[in-house]
Design a protein around this motif. Structure first.
Motif, PDB file in Angstrom:
ATOM      1  N   ALA A  46     -31.212   4.637 -36.431  1.00 41.06           N
ATOM      2  CA  ALA A  46     -29.948   3.943 -36.547  1.00 41.06           C
ATOM      3  C   ALA A  46     -30.127   2.681 -36.043  1.00 41.06           C
TER       4      ALA A  46
ATOM      5  N   ALA B  78     -26.842   3.179 -22.696  1.00 43.67           N
ATOM      6  CA  ALA B  78     -26.742   3.540 -23.911  1.00 43.67           C
ATOM      7  C   ALA B  78     -27.783   4.888 -24.226  1.00 43.67           C
TER       8      ALA B  78
ATOM      9  N   ALA C  54     -26.560   2.526 -42.460  1.00 42.02           N
ATOM     10  CA  ALA C  54     -25.647   3.262 -41.714  1.00 42.02           C
ATOM     11  C   ALA C  54     -25.061   4.675 -42.473  1.00 42.02           C
TER      12      ALA C  54
ATOM     13  N   ALA D 275     -31.534   7.853 -32.678  1.00 42.96           N
ATOM     14  CA  ALA D 275     -30.999   6.698 -32.232  1.00 42.96           C
ATOM     15  C   ALA D 275     -31.745   5.410 -32.485  1.00 42.96           C
TER      16      ALA D 275
ATOM     17  N   ARG E 241     -29.606   1.930 -32.925  1.00 39.85           N
ATOM     18  CA  ARG E 241     -28.954   1.775 -31.450  1.00 39.85           C
ATOM     19  C   ARG E 241     -29.967   1.499 -30.139  1.00 39.85           C
TER      20      ARG E 241
ATOM     21  N   LEU F 211     -26.411   8.419 -25.608  1.00 46.85           N
ATOM     22  CA  LEU F 211     -26.942   8.982 -26.936  1.00 46.85           C
ATOM     23  C   LEU F 211     -27.660  10.349 -26.346  1.00 46.85           C
TER      24      LEU F 211
END
Length: 480
Positions: free
Chosen positions: A45, A15, A103, A42, A47, A19
């Motif tokens: 958000a 990830a 989001a 990241a 993630r 990213l």
């Protein structure tokens, strides 16, 4: 990712790789900032969640093909900001101070309810917006706008626009339009809020509103500290006896074309309103929301022209161009002008200069007059289509009010009621309509069904189809 005991296990490492790869392609001088921004985004958000262990600076630098110093600097910056946490010999981890952002932003604007035909009142046809002429005006304004006009504007508005508005409103609506008393506003709502705030500061606590009338008035004036006092109508307009008995010293009214009933205030009633204002040292707030659109004769001039010291005149381009432009005007009596302008200054430091300059050019070149004529032709055709369709499918229906504006009030015979049942049946048939009762402060329990049908945004074929759907809805007639 490079195999190492300090790397995150499993998908976290891949990830991080995915990213951060776009940051590596940034120009060399911006690569460090891009890497920091990618990590922040990241984490925000969600993630990279709290507790995720990041690769060592050495391993991440090798995987990304950048210098170790670049990664170290990024880690240190984000630790200082609270996005990451680290300890000597313990690695670097995503901190727990950040909460993931939604989001995407939600759209809170009003949207049609998904009906096949929606007779929403007060809605213009936004496809008539003159995109080409407006874009040409924008290009011309940007090419020639002086630099100083990009600073904070006069809170009243650009002198150029106020001068053009004064000419327009004097010519088309018969107002007394001194450019020094015109304030450019973000629509009628802001104009009403400014006046409401000034009246409240002066000690007033109530304002009369028409009943039936705009459903938004209570909340709008309530936000200024004023309590809305519902006042009934008669066949000539706002009834005078209840107005005198109310004790209020301010009243909001739509005399050219009352919303929603469609009554045009008679000459005698207009004179009576001004007599009331003079006798109580009061103020009439004239909302000329669709005064340019009359189809059976020339529009009646504005009430403000009879006594500009007792009437504040409010208008906008919401029905003629688009409500999303948030452009309007307020002609304020001289006794209130200074206070209104100062309140406008402290509210928003002035309306956007570019929008004002574009609209000024639009007025000066005659584009706005052409737009009004275009809308007038289209809306008259659509009103005629509605009346004809009602005559065919509901021959006993009565269309009340003058031939003007963007909506009509339609009264159906008692056998079509009760109202709630009728609304449910036509909704099931795919037609959205609004009852007149939605605009009243006190339900009268009148028999039959009374509807406020907007037509301006619908092409004639859709209008005819909508009326036919209403007429053929299952069991639309509850009586014989």
């Amino acid at each position: 990712m490079t195999s190492s005991g300090t790397n995150p296990a499993g998908p976290a490492g891949s990830a991080a790789w995915e990213l951060l790869l776009p940051a590596v392609s940034a120009p060399a001088r911006a690569r460090g900032r891009a890497l920091q921004a990618a990590l922040r985004d990241a984490i925000r958000a969600g993630r990279l969640v709290s507790g995720t262990r990041l690769p060592s600076s050495r391993d991440l630098a090798a995987d990304l093909g950048v210098s170790r110093g670049l990664v170290t600097e990024a880690y240190e910056q984000l630790v200082a900001e609270g996005y990451l946490r680290s300890g000597r010999g313990a690695g670097t981890w995503v901190g727990d101070a950040v909460r993931a952002a939604p989001a995407r932003a939600r759209d809170g604007s009003d949207h049609p309810p998904g009906a096949e035909v929606d007779f929403a009142p007060g809605t213009p046809d936004l496809s008539l917006f003159p995109r080409g002429a407006w874009a040409a005006a924008q290009r011309a304004v940007l090419a020639g706008l002086p630099h100083h006009d990009l600073g904070y504007p006069d809170p009243r508005g650009l002198p150029r626009l106020r001068t053009a508005l004064a000419e327009l409103l004097t010519r088309r609506r018969g107002v007394v339009a001194d450019p020094e008393r015109i304030v450019v506003v973000s629509g009628v709502a802001q104009a009403a809020s400014l006046l409401g705030g000034v009246l409240h500061t002066r000690g007033q606590r109530t304002i009369g509103v028409e009943d039936p009338g705009s459903p938004q008035h209570g909340a709008l004036y309530g936000a200024s500290g004023l309590r809305a006092v519902p006042l009934p109508l008669d066949e000539e307009g706002l009834a005078l006896e209840p107005l005198f008995a109310s004790g209020t010293r301010a009243v909001a009214t739509t005399p050219a074309h009352q919303y929603p009933t469609g009554i045009a205030c008679t000459a005698a009633r207009r004179a009576g309103l001004l007599d009331w204002a003079r006798s109580v040292d009061g103020l009439v707030l004239e909302d000329d929301y669709d005064g340019d659109f009359r189809y059976d004769r020339a529009p009646v001039g504005a009430l403000q022209g009879l006594d500009p010291d007792r009437v504040a005149y409010l208008g906008s381009v919401s029905k003629s161009l688009a409500p999303g432009l948030r452009l309007g005007w307020l002609l304020v009596p001289g006794a209130l002008a200074e206070e209104v302008v100062e309140r406008k200054r402290t509210t928003d430091l002035g309306h956007p200069s570019l929008d004002q300059a574009v609209f000024a050019r639009f007025l000066e070149r005659g584009d706005y007059d052409r737009q009004l004529r275009r809308c007038q032709r289209a809306y008259r055709e659509r009103r005629d289509a509605l009346v004809a369709a009602l005559r065919e499918h509901f021959p006993e229906a009565r269309v009340s009010g003058i031939a003007a504006g963007l909506h009509a009030v339609v009264e159906l015979p008692e056998r079509y009621g009760p109202e709630d049942g009728f609304l449910e049946r036509v909704r099931a048939a795919g037609v959205a309509v609004r009852p007149l009762s939605a605009c009243t402060h006190a339900r009268t329990g009148a028999p039959g069904v009374r509807l406020v049908l907007g037509y301006a945004h619908l092409p004639p074929a859709r209008i005819r189809a909508g009326v036919e759907l209403m007429a053929t809805a299952p069991a639309v007639r509850s009586g014989p």
